[in-house]
Enzyme design. Structure first.
Site: not given
Ligand code: BG6
Length: 484
Positions: A331, A182, A178, A240, A216, A235, A148, A51
């Protein structure tokens, strides 16, 4: 070194959401790297669409800044950046209205591959797909790329699939995960299916268990609003980790072609047993010093969303009966590391006596950092002192074993976008795979939601809640340490 880069055919790639975060961080820098490597012909076009009211030159500036931010300076030095920027164009478009569509149609060429990257909210997929047809922009050769999250449960994923199917055939739809792009993930297939060594041992008879860890160090700050409605299960696990599990557990496909590979992955997902509540540990990170807690990051003081999850999973088929798969992701953990560990069984009989201890072969496949594989083997400790056994790694860190090739390792997005242009769907999820993954995930999430379970708090910089340790310890197994 002789370049093994094979140029793709010239293309027009439209990025809907062309000024968004993914375009800035991954898509545009990735395309630049492929251009620099000589893989993208100079007469290709990359057309940003959103936009925003930008001219072609504004978009070139935007892209240049993204490249400067995400590609290290030494990689940019003496690079054909200006030539790459010449490939860029921009169209201001209203996804749900009519503005901009005719201009986009005018820009597209008939004689090149055309692809459309839907890097926008899934709620816009239908509107985009419809307009691509109404304006005669898409044809039977068009490819669309979707990101995703592909739905948030089976019902919404089915609805998305149905919306896309109204306008595109399955062979035109590229659903990105993704992790499949890898380097090591693909190597996993090479190791399994191009060597005779592992396959005879790749089953419940020889494998004690398999661990898949994606840890992570970052929190969810900045994307708390999305994450809080999703959590680690939606998530990370549904996509994954599930894909990694499929590649580890699947039967050898008869050919390395998209449907042969995806048929085998689908069988694995369908063979997953429902997970018992006592085989699930959910966690949520606490605050640490000045660093906010999950609930602060998510701006939801009563959030019951998990930022960590560990699960014990079973693949119910002949190959894996009795071999558990342990999955965990979270996380704000101790280190950023993703690895798969195939832990083999003890030797059936120890001829070296008790004092030699128990030793297990472990094949570790590291996705990041330091991509590579290590096979732990047991040998005699050198020197005098009798038969003392030690475990040593047979190490194949790609950067050490193949230094030049390792430099050529692409970011997952680079490879996947080139696959879209080449028309190769092997590393993309098929609609039925995504639905099967949700069909397994939904009852697990419904279970804890209906029980109103709160995730266990955990200290940042650790391996998650204590209960996750217990998930393995209570059956005499142990997670591998989370370390870089
Ligand atoms: C994304 C998730 O799909 O993958 C993020 O939405 C996560 O929450 C990311 O951080 C991890 O990707 P990578 O490639 O950094 O391991």
């Amino acid at each position: 070194m002789v370049s093994r880069v094979i140029p793709v055919d010239p293309f027009d790639l439209v990025i809907f959401g062309g000024t968004g975060d993914l375009a800035r961080r991954k898509i545009l820098p990735g395309l630049f790297r492929r251009f620099k490597a000589g893989q993208i012909p100079e007469d290709s076009r990359i057309i940003g669409a959103s936009r925003s009211d930008l001219s072609d030159d504004d978009y070139r500036r935007f892209t240049k800044e993204a490249i400067e931010e995400f590609i290290p300076e030494d990689e940019r030095r003496n690079s054909p950046l200006d030539k790459f920027l010449d490939c860029l164009h921009f169209v201001t478009i209203d996804a749900t209205g009519e503005a901009g569509w005719q201009q986009l149609s005018d820009k597209m060429r008939d004689n090149v591959v055309n692809a459309f990257y839907f890097s926008v909210a899934p709620s816009l997929f239908g509107a985009l797909a419809e307009r691509l047809h109404t304006y005669g922009i898409a044809d039977a050769k068009t490819r669309i790329v979707v990101e995703k999250p592909f739905g948030r449960d089976l019902e919404s994923a089915r609805a998305l699939n149905a919306t896309l199917a109204e306008h595109f055939k399955e062979t035109q739809i590229y659903r990105i995960d993704h992790y499949l792009g890898k380097e090591t993930v693909q190597n996993l297939m090479a190791v399994r299916f191009a060597n005779v060594l592992f396959e005879p041992l790749w089953n419940a008879q020889y494998v004690d268990h398999i661990q898949i860890t994606v840890a992570e160090t970052v929190g969810v700050g900045g994307r708390g609003a999305y994450y809080d409605k999703s959590g680690a299960m939606r998530d990370m696990v549904q996509n994954h980790l599930m894909q990694l599990l499929c590649l580890i557990a699947m039967e050898p496909p008869s050919r390395f072609d998209p449907d042969s590979v995806r048929d085998e992955k689908l069988k694995v997902i369908r063979a997953l047993e429902p997970v018992q509540p006592y085989h699930i540990v959910r966690g949520q990170y606490d605050a640490e010093g000045d660093a906010p807690s999950y609930r602060q990051d998510a701006e939801n003081p009563r959030s019951l969303t998990e930022s960590f999850i560990a699960l014990r999973v079973h693949v119910s088929n002949w190959r894996w009966a009795g071999t558990p798969f342990f999955l965990r992701t979270g996380k704000r953990l101790k280190a950023r590391t993703s690895e798969i560990a195939v832990v083999f069984k003890d030797a059936p009989h120890s001829i070296f006596g008790q004092e030699a201890g128990t030793h297990r072969n472990i094949l570790t496949i590291r996705l990041q950092p330091n991509e590579g594989m290590t096979l732990g083997v047991t040998i005699k400790e050198p020197g005098p002192g009798g038969m003392r056994l030690i475990d040593v790694p047979l190490d194949m860190t790609f950067a050490d074993a193949l230094p030049q090739e390792a430099e050529d390792v692409h970011d997952a997005y680079e490879r996947l976008i080139m696959d879209v242009i080449r028309g190769n769907q092997t590393l993309f999820m098929r609609g039925d795979e995504v639905e099967a993954a949700w069909a397994w995930t939904d009852p697990i999430i419904d279970g804890w939601e209906s029980r109103g379970e709160a995730p266990k708090p955990y200290e940042p910089g650790t391996a998650g809640p204590e209960d996750a340790m217990m998930l393995m310890m209570r059956e005499g197994r142990k997670w591998r340490e989370i370390k870089e």
